[in-house]
Write an enzyme that holds these catalytic residues in place. Structure first.
Site, short mmCIF file in Angstrom:
data_model
loop_
_atom_site.label_atom_id
_atom_site.label_comp_id
_atom_site.label_asym_id
_atom_site.label_seq_id
_atom_site.Cartn_x
_atom_site.Cartn_y
_atom_site.Cartn_z
N HIS A 87 0.82 -1.22 0.00
CA HIS A 87 0.00 0.00 0.00
C HIS A 87 0.85 1.26 0.00
CE1 HIS A 87 -4.16 -1.76 1.11
NE2 HIS A 87 -3.47 -2.59 0.36
N GLY A 93 4.33 6.03 -4.43
CA GLY A 93 5.66 5.42 -4.40
C GLY A 93 6.11 4.97 -3.01
N HIS A 211 -1.43 -13.12 -0.81
CA HIS A 211 -2.65 -13.57 -0.11
C HIS A 211 -2.54 -15.05 0.28
CE1 HIS A 211 -5.10 -10.01 -2.01
NE2 HIS A 211 -4.26 -9.62 -1.08
C1 HEM Z 1 -3.97 -7.47 -6.73
C2 HEM Z 1 -4.71 -6.62 -6.08
C3 HEM Z 1 -4.94 -6.69 -4.61
C4 HEM Z 1 -6.13 -6.45 -4.00
C5 HEM Z 1 -7.42 -6.07 -4.68
C6 HEM Z 1 -5.94 -6.64 -2.59
C7 HEM Z 1 -6.91 -6.45 -1.63
C8 HEM Z 1 -6.80 -6.82 -0.31
C9 HEM Z 1 -7.84 -6.71 0.67
C10 HEM Z 1 -9.22 -6.14 0.42
C11 HEM Z 1 -7.38 -7.25 1.84
C12 HEM Z 1 -8.14 -7.44 3.15
C13 HEM Z 1 -8.35 -6.16 3.91
C14 HEM Z 1 -9.26 -6.43 5.09
O1 HEM Z 1 -10.42 -6.77 4.85
O2 HEM Z 1 -8.82 -6.30 6.26
C15 HEM Z 1 -6.03 -7.68 1.59
C16 HEM Z 1 -5.22 -8.26 2.52
C17 HEM Z 1 -3.90 -8.52 2.30
N1 HEM Z 1 -3.16 -8.17 1.19
FE1 HEM Z 1 -3.90 -7.64 -0.58
N2 HEM Z 1 -4.65 -6.99 -2.36
C18 HEM Z 1 -4.00 -7.04 -3.56
C19 HEM Z 1 -2.65 -7.29 -3.75
C20 HEM Z 1 -1.76 -7.48 -2.72
C21 HEM Z 1 -0.34 -7.43 -2.86
C22 HEM Z 1 0.40 -7.13 -4.17
C23 HEM Z 1 0.19 -7.69 -1.64
C24 HEM Z 1 1.62 -7.74 -1.21
C25 HEM Z 1 2.63 -8.02 -2.01
C26 HEM Z 1 -0.92 -7.94 -0.75
C27 HEM Z 1 -0.81 -8.32 0.56
C28 HEM Z 1 -1.88 -8.55 1.40
C29 HEM Z 1 -1.77 -9.22 2.68
C30 HEM Z 1 -0.51 -9.86 3.24
C31 HEM Z 1 -3.04 -9.19 3.27
C32 HEM Z 1 -3.42 -9.68 4.66
C33 HEM Z 1 -3.24 -8.53 5.63
C34 HEM Z 1 -3.41 -8.87 7.09
O3 HEM Z 1 -3.64 -10.01 7.44
O4 HEM Z 1 -3.26 -7.93 7.89
N3 HEM Z 1 -2.09 -7.75 -1.43
N4 HEM Z 1 -5.69 -7.38 0.28
#
Ligand code: HEM
Ligand SMILES: *[C@@H]1O[C@H](CO)[C@@H](O)[C@H](O)[C@H]1NC(C)=O
Ligand SMILES: *[C@@H]1O[C@H](CO)[C@@H](O)[C@H](O)[C@H]1NC(C)=O
Length: 362
Positions: A87, A93, A211
């Site tokens: 994020h 950036g 994820h």
């Molecule tokens: C491709 C598009 C992506 C979308 C639409 C997306 C969206 C999301 C959303 C909505 C959540 C859950 C937020 C919540 O409900 O608390 C999430 C969690 C997460 N995302 Fe993504 N994400 C994307 C790509 C990425 C990328 C590129 C990374 C890291 C390289 C990433 C790492 C994570 C991680 C590790 C979690 C879990 C966070 C936690 O447990 O605190 N995501 N993401």
């Protein structure tokens, strides 16, 4: 004659010792491991793999050690930190702008819903720890990048070097966070979001593999339970509905039902079984631009790890601030700009900085 021989032997010895001195810190200083992948290319000017070699040679070890303790007590901080990295880099950036102005800054956007406050706190704690051993030379943005790599590595994911030398921004821009991809995006919108940042379909599929651990809240996945496209395994869907009777249900959902706390390629097996939590996850397994990559990663973890490391290093160089950029500094605390006056002697530069400070309401 004898003396001359000795002295040239001495000279040889001195040369040898110097070469050793040059090599030894490299071996100790880099976090080497036999699982380590080759270094990915650097594209951003001002970054390097040995940036703190002289000014703070222990920085990576300090961060690694502290995170070993943190993750042991609270493994959830690892996905928390990895998401912070994504994020930060996708909004204006990799400049640590996500930490500015706390809950009224970038963090106060729909896109940043669910960020873990304790993961944010850990980055500031790391900054303080590093600052005890080194002068103010290491940026919060570099600390976040190293910590995110550790969050991958310490949970079974790939080990890889990250280029360093980023500086921190003096400003943030809340609307830049609105450009983050949404969980209800289909692949077309995701491809666009990533290609806007020079990341290709392989980078998209590999980075989405983050994820493989962590949690989602019901509001983020709610339309996955109502939509029929992309396809969803009926039993998995019933499970989601059970845990998320409405969008505000507080109980979070594992992003990877197979190995929810491990960094591995099971996420792609989930997708092949139509058990992806977000539309943005599941659609990758259907779209012709990405489905073959999903297939490959599901059957070849080594390939996934290589591509993930490569894409991570690319993403970690998005719009970085380096060198003497007027908007860049090494923050005293990760949570605020230094506010210590402007070191530049040029008054026109000064005006620009003051102007944009006003625009950004800082
Ligand atoms: C491709 C598009 C992506 C979308 C639409 C997306 C969206 C999301 C959303 C909505 C959540 C859950 C937020 C919540 O409900 O608390 C999430 C969690 C997460 N995302 Fe993504 N994400 C994307 C790509 C990425 C990328 C590129 C990374 C890291 C390289 C990433 C790492 C994570 C991680 C590790 C979690 C879990 C966070 C936690 O447990 O605190 N995501 N993401
Ligand atoms: C803030 O970010 C938005 C979206 O990226 C951009 O359009 C706008 O120009 C930025 N504002 C400033 C002051 O940089
Ligand atoms: C899914 O939910 C979001 C936010 O609630 C909404 O903006 C979006 O239009 C929905 N998408 C579909 C396909 O229903």
């Amino acid at each position: 004659m004898v003396r001359v021989i000795i002295s040239s032997a001495n000279r040889l010895l001195i040369v040898l010792l110097f070469s050793l001195l040059l090599f030894v810190p490299q071996i100790n200083g880099s976090m080497s491991s036999n699982r380590k992948l080759g270094k990915a290319p650097i594209t951003a000017k001002g970054l390097s793999y040995d940036f703190y070699w002289i000014s703070c040679p222990r920085v990576e070890r300090i961060i690694r050690k502290h995170l070993e303790d943190v993750f042991e007590k609270d493994p959830g901080q690892a996905p928390g930190i990895l998401r912070l990295f994504f994020h930060d880099c996708f909004s204006q950036g990799c400049d640590a702008s996500i930490f500015l102005s706390g809950a009224s800054g970038e963090q106060d956007t729909d896109e940043n819903f669910g960020l873990r406050p304790e993961a944010i706190e850990t980055i500031e704690n790391l900054r303080a720890l590093v600052r005890k051993q080194c002068p103010r030379v290491v940026s919060c943005s570099d600390i976040l990048v190293i910590a995110a790599r550790e969050a991958v590595r310490q949970f079974g994911g790939p080990d890889f070097d990250v280029p360093l030398g980023r500086k921190d921004s003096k400003f943030f821009n809340k609307s830049s966070a609105a450009n983050l991809p949404k969980p209800f995006f289909k692949t077309g919108e995701l491809v666009k979001s990533f290609s806007d940042r020079n990341l290709d379909a392989t980078d998209l599929v590999a980075l989405s593999g983050a994820h493989t651990y962590g949690l989602a809240h019901c509001g983020s996945l709610f339309n996955r339970t109502t939509d029929t496209q992309p396809p969803i395994d009926p039993e998995f869907r019933n499970g989601l509905i059970g845990k998320c009777p409405d969008e505000d249900s507080p109980v979070p959902i594992d992003l990877d039902i197979r190995t929810p706390n491990k960094f591995d390629n099971m996420y792609y097996i989930d997708l092949l079984n139509q058990q992806g939590v977000f539309t943005s996850d599941q659609d990758l397994a259907s779209d012709p631009r990405t489905r073959e990559i999903v297939n490959q990663f599901s059957s070849n973890q080594k390939l996934f790890f290589d591509k993930f490391a490569n894409a991570f290093v690319k993403a970690s160089q998005l719009q970085v601030l380096t060198g003497n950029d007027v908007n860049a500094e090494i923050r005293k605390t990760c949570f605020a700009p230094n506010n210590d006056g402007f070191s530049s002697s040029s008054s026109s530069v000064l005006h620009e900085v003051v102007d944009s400070a006003e625009t950004n309401n800082i």
